[in-house]
Design an enzyme around this catalytic site. Structure first.
Site, PDB file in Angstrom:
ATOM      1  N   SER A 230       0.782  -1.237   0.000  1.00 51.54           N
ATOM      2  CA  SER A 230       0.000   0.000   0.000  1.00 51.54           C
ATOM      3  C   SER A 230       0.814   1.289   0.000  1.00 51.54           C
ATOM      4  O   SER A 230       0.254   2.371  -0.100  1.00 51.54           O
ATOM      5  CB  SER A 230      -0.957   0.014   1.201  1.00 51.54           C
ATOM      6  N   LYS A 275      -6.250   4.114   8.629  1.00 51.30           N
ATOM      7  CA  LYS A 275      -5.160   4.924   8.085  1.00 51.30           C
ATOM      8  C   LYS A 275      -5.500   6.413   8.093  1.00 51.30           C
ATOM      9  O   LYS A 275      -4.611   7.246   8.272  1.00 51.30           O
ATOM     10  CB  LYS A 275      -4.809   4.455   6.675  1.00 51.30           C
TER      11      LYS A 275
END
Length: 332
Positions: A230, A275
């Protein structure tokens, strides 16, 4: 007393779930502490190297693998954590070593694809070179080792993955026109790709991607205990920012996430709801969000964090330009 003991024991029992929470963030324009001392994460040769006023932060998710019932209830009630079945993170058919190895491979590939995509933006195209011909394949007698495949039916080939997708877009046996560079000269060749299985057309060649790196950009991840794919988007932006004279950040603290491929396409990732919290906790005001992750990010976005929607590396660059110019980019 007996009831209290039973209650305590029941709440202390481990449950078959794991918790996901905000993890560390890393400024790709910053440094990391290693055994050899503090070192820049992204480097370039001195003649090209630039500095920026803001940050480009990759964000992570922290996994709490051993969860008791009491803690699971706490995590469940919190907006900053997610509780998911353990097998989603640790599949029963894989060992912890296999899972860790996969995470490492994805981490390494994310850096490679980030470098490829970034160098293309910096003016260094990918050359897809034939290295070997499969005997009996459609390519035999048509292509040669050393050929650079430039286009398929007039459409540019930008990567090995892109070439495979273009070939597979038509049924096996369909005639295709390949534009190749051979011995410095451009040629157009006709070929009918064969069936590679399950009805997918394939040429029957081994390929190598070649790309110049005159800036000598490198990603140094020693000292970073991170895995998975990611970070690709933020690495790509960090590479461009390190070399390009323009300060991509415009002085802002920008965070983001997203898997990236060699062609600069940005894919969704897991844990985006956690996140965005990590980004906010570390001072970010902008979060670059893969479009497919927008719904989950919006459901948990903290105050003061703007979610910018991106599908490609170009989208991210255009969004950062809009922010620098005081315009509003496309939002989630």
């Amino acid at each position: 007393m007996f009831v209290a003991v039973l209650t305590w024991q029941s709440l202390s029992v481990r449950v078959p779930y794991v918790a996901l929470g905000p993890g560390p963030t890393v400024d790709t324009l910053g440094s990391v502490q290693t055994d050899e001392g503090e070192q820049p994460i992204i480097t370039a040769s001195e003649q090209y190297r630039t500095q920026s006023a803001g940050k480009l932060q990759l964000v992570t998710v922290r996994v709490y693998s051993e969860v008791e019932l009491a803690r699971a209830i706490f995590y469940w009630l919190s907006d900053e954590y997610a509780v998911v079945p353990r097998e989603l993170i640790y599949p029963e058919d894989q060992t912890e070593e296999q899972i860790a190895q996969k995470q490492t491979e994805q981490w390494t590939q994310s850096q490679s694809s980030a470098e490829t995509a970034a160098l293309r933006v910096l003016g260094q195209p990918v050359r897809v070179v034939v290295t070997q011909i499969t005997p009996g394949s459609a390519a035999e007698g048509v292509l040669k080792p050393g050929d650079v495949i430039v286009a398929v039916d007039g459409k540019p080939v930008t990567s090995a993955q892109n070439l495979a997708a273009q070939i597979a877009a038509k049924a096996p046996g369909a005639e295709r026109e390949l534009t190749v560079t051979r011995d410095g000269k451009e040629e157009k060749l006709k070929v009918k790709p064969g069936d590679g299985g399950q009805g997918n057309a394939f040429l029957g060649v081994s390929l190598e991607q070649k790309q110049d790196n005159p800036y000598d950009v490198r990603i140094n991840t020693k000292g970073l205990d991170i895995g998975g794919p990611s970070a690709g988007l933020m690495f790509a932006l960090g590479i461009i920012d390190r070399v390009d004279a323009t300060d991509l950040t415009g002085g802002l603290n920008i965070a983001g996430t997203g898997e990236i491929d060699d062609d600069g396409n940005v894919g969704p990732i897991g844990g985006v709801a956690e996140k965005v919290i990590a980004a906010r906790d570390n001072g970010a005001t902008v979060f670059l969000t893969p479009s497919s992750n927008c719904p989950a990010a919006k459901s948990n976005v903290p105050d003061g964090l703007t979610l910018v929607k991106v599908n490609t590396l170009d989208d991210a660059l255009n969004a950062l330009k809009a922010l620098r110019e005081g315009r509003t980019p496309e939002l989630c």
